[in-house]
Each structure stands twice: as C-alpha cells, then as structure tokens.
Design an enzyme around this catalytic site. Structure first.
Site: not given
Length: 342
Positions: A148-149
């Site tokens: 996930g960013c």
C-alpha cells in the site's frame, strides 16, 4: 532482450503511471492493455497526456494472448485481482498492485478486507514488494505483491529503527497526509472538487485503515514481537504525494544515523541532513523517497518525516522496480526520472 508486458487495469491512475514509466524503459514493450468499461478505446482517449506513445488499444482481459506476455502488471481492484491472477499461465510473472497478496495470513486478509481469500496457493508464494527489504526474494519470485502507498511511506520511515531497536516500540505515532489520487479514479462524491478543496480531513480514525494490517505484519516480523502503531491518515487537496510525520521516543541523532546507514546504498531513498524536513513537492512524479529526522524540544523524543509520490514510489514505480529485479534488468531502469518541480 525485450520483455513483453501486459497491464491489466490500464485505465486507472496506477495503470497510466505504469505506461508513463515503461515508455522510457530500454527493454520493455507493452503488448497488451486491458480495461473494463473503456475497452475498445485508444489510450490517448482515456489519458491524453499519453497520446505521443504508440500503444495497444484497450481490450478485455479475456482477449489478451498471454502466451505473448513475459510479465503482467495487475492494477485491478482488490478481490478482482486474485480471481484474475489465478487464471494466468504459470510461466507469466506477475506484479500485483492491489492488496490481494500483501498479507501472508489468510485470517488477517479476511479481517481487513472483509472476505475469504480466493487464491490461497498463490498467496503462499507471493513476495511482499517492499523492494529495499525483500530484494533477494523478489529476484526469484513469480508473484510480487505491491505494498500500500501509505504502508510503504510508514515502513520506510520506521522499519530500520524497529530492526535496530533504537526507539520505544510501544510509543509510535504515525500521522500521514495523502493526496487524492491515492483513492483511485472511480467517481466518489467526497472527492469532488467542491467537497475536497480548501480543506483536509482525517479518515479511518481509531485504527480501521486497511494498511494497518501491513504495519502489524511487517513491524512485528522484524521486532520478533507484536508491534502496533497509532496511525491516522488525512486526505489533503493535492493530486500526488504522501507525507508521513512519525513521533517516536529515542535519541534523534542515533535515529538519523540508523536511517542513514540503512539506506546508504539505496538508489531511491534519500536521508536528508539532520534537522532538514522533506516535502512532497521535491519527489513529485519520481521514484524517490526523502526522509528527514529532527529532535523534539522534549528530551528523548524525535520526529521522522518521510515523503514520496503515492503513484510512483508508492505504487507503479515500486512495481516497475520489482519487475526489473524479476526480469534480471537493472533495478533502476526506467526509474531515474528527476522529480517534477515546481
């Protein structure tokens, strides 16, 4: 050697970012681009900023001949991705940008994503795609799960500190600001300009954000015991970028030295001089992550700040970095573009 590349979900932001980056890659050729509602359209009609490129017409996934594909990027929604990936030929390497293969424990996946995993055998073989920490495993992987960013930003700031045991593991506060492109390209009322601009707001308050599953998994693994961070994300009216401000207990100069040593040989992680703070505007459109450390006025406390572009280092750039390793290419190929400023 030219590697044949397919991008599934090319009509989204991360799909377009992959196309932008691969356009400068010396040994990759995009041979297939899929979309759902936009199948049949040219990429230039969906993303006019890519009209200078000669690209395949967007098509349905079932129309792609994967016998002509070496590596597939899956920029599909969560749950959809796992169903598609398990149907792909076993000789096609896969970099998945969704959350479907990030969590190793199926029960944790069900907890955070609200359903049973539909491709458990692939989940078992998938390698977590935080390149700087899983480089050797990624080189031989068939399936890599992009982080996930938000998770990547927090992990870059904290993982070396937890591993070196230089901070109090029970006193970690992570305050994160994320630009609106992190929510994807689907139409959402709360992301309309009139709803979002001229303000910012916290969301997933109190420990409900799904990326906490990644923090729990990765921090606890490296610490050898359970580590839970206090985490609040905020949505800000910007197109790109994540800024994570982390409050920890420990000696600030030791913390800075630990991060500087951990990332000394990393091409994409820049630890700033002690006391300097990074900005999202200094990494925009690039695969770089900047990390700064400063002391607090309260003795024994420090502030670690990390900035990256959520669409590049936080997603598509990371995906290409991993693909380079999987295909035996230079890790930096196609990724050394300087940030866009101002």
């Amino acid at each position: 050697m030219t590697h044949k590349i397919a991008i599934l979900g090319a009509s989204g932001y991360t799909g377009a970012e992959l196309v932008r980056l691969i356009a400068t890659h010396p040994s990759m050729e995009i041979v297939a681009l899929s979309a759902d509602r936009k199948a049949g359209l040219e990429m230039a009609a969906v993303f006019p900023h890519l009209r200078h490129l000669t690209l395949p017409t967007l098509c349905k996934i079932e129309e792609i001949d994967f016998a002509n594909v070496d590596l597939c990027f899956c920029a599909l929604p969560h749950a959809t991705s796992q169903r598609v990936i398990k149907t792909l030929p076993s000789d096609v390497k896969v970099v998945d940008l969704s959350a479907d293969f990030r969590l190793r424990d199926p029960d944790e996946y069900a907890k955070w994503y609200g359903g049973q995993h539909d491709a458990l055998e692939i989940q078992k073989e998938a390698v977590y795609g935080l390149t700087e920490f899983y480089r050797e495993e990624i080189k031989t992987a068939r399936v890599v799960a992009g982080t996930g960013c938000n998770a990547a930003t927090g992990l870059f700031a904290l993982k070396p500190l937890i591993e070196a045991d230089v901070i109090d593991l029970d006193q970690i506060i992570l305050d994160l600001k994320c630009a609106v492109s992190g929510a994807g390209r689907s139409l959402k009322e709360n992301l309309l300009h009139a709803e979002l601009s001229e303000g910012n707001h916290a969301y997933a308050i109190g420990g409900t954000h799904r990326h906490l599953g990644e923090f729990d998994q990765e921090f606890s693994k490296v610490a050898g015991r359970e580590v839970k961070v206090q985490f609040t994300p905020h949505l800000v009216p910007a197109n790109r970028g994540i800024l994570a401000t982390v409050y920890v207990q420990g000696d600030a100069e030791v913390i800075h030295a630990t991060l500087a040593k951990a990332y000394a040989e990393e091409p994409f992680i820049e630890v700033l001089p002690f006391g300097e703070a990074p900005s999202t505007r200094h990494v925009r459109g690039s695969n770089f992550c900047h990390i700064g450390v400063t002391g607090d006025r309260i003795d024994g406390r420090a502030i670690v700040i990390a900035a990256l572009d959520n669409l590049t280092k936080g997603s598509s750039g990371q995906a290409l970095q991993n693909a380079n390793l999987m295909l035996g290419e230079e890790e930096t190929a196609g990724l050394m573009l300087a940030p866009c400023f101002p």
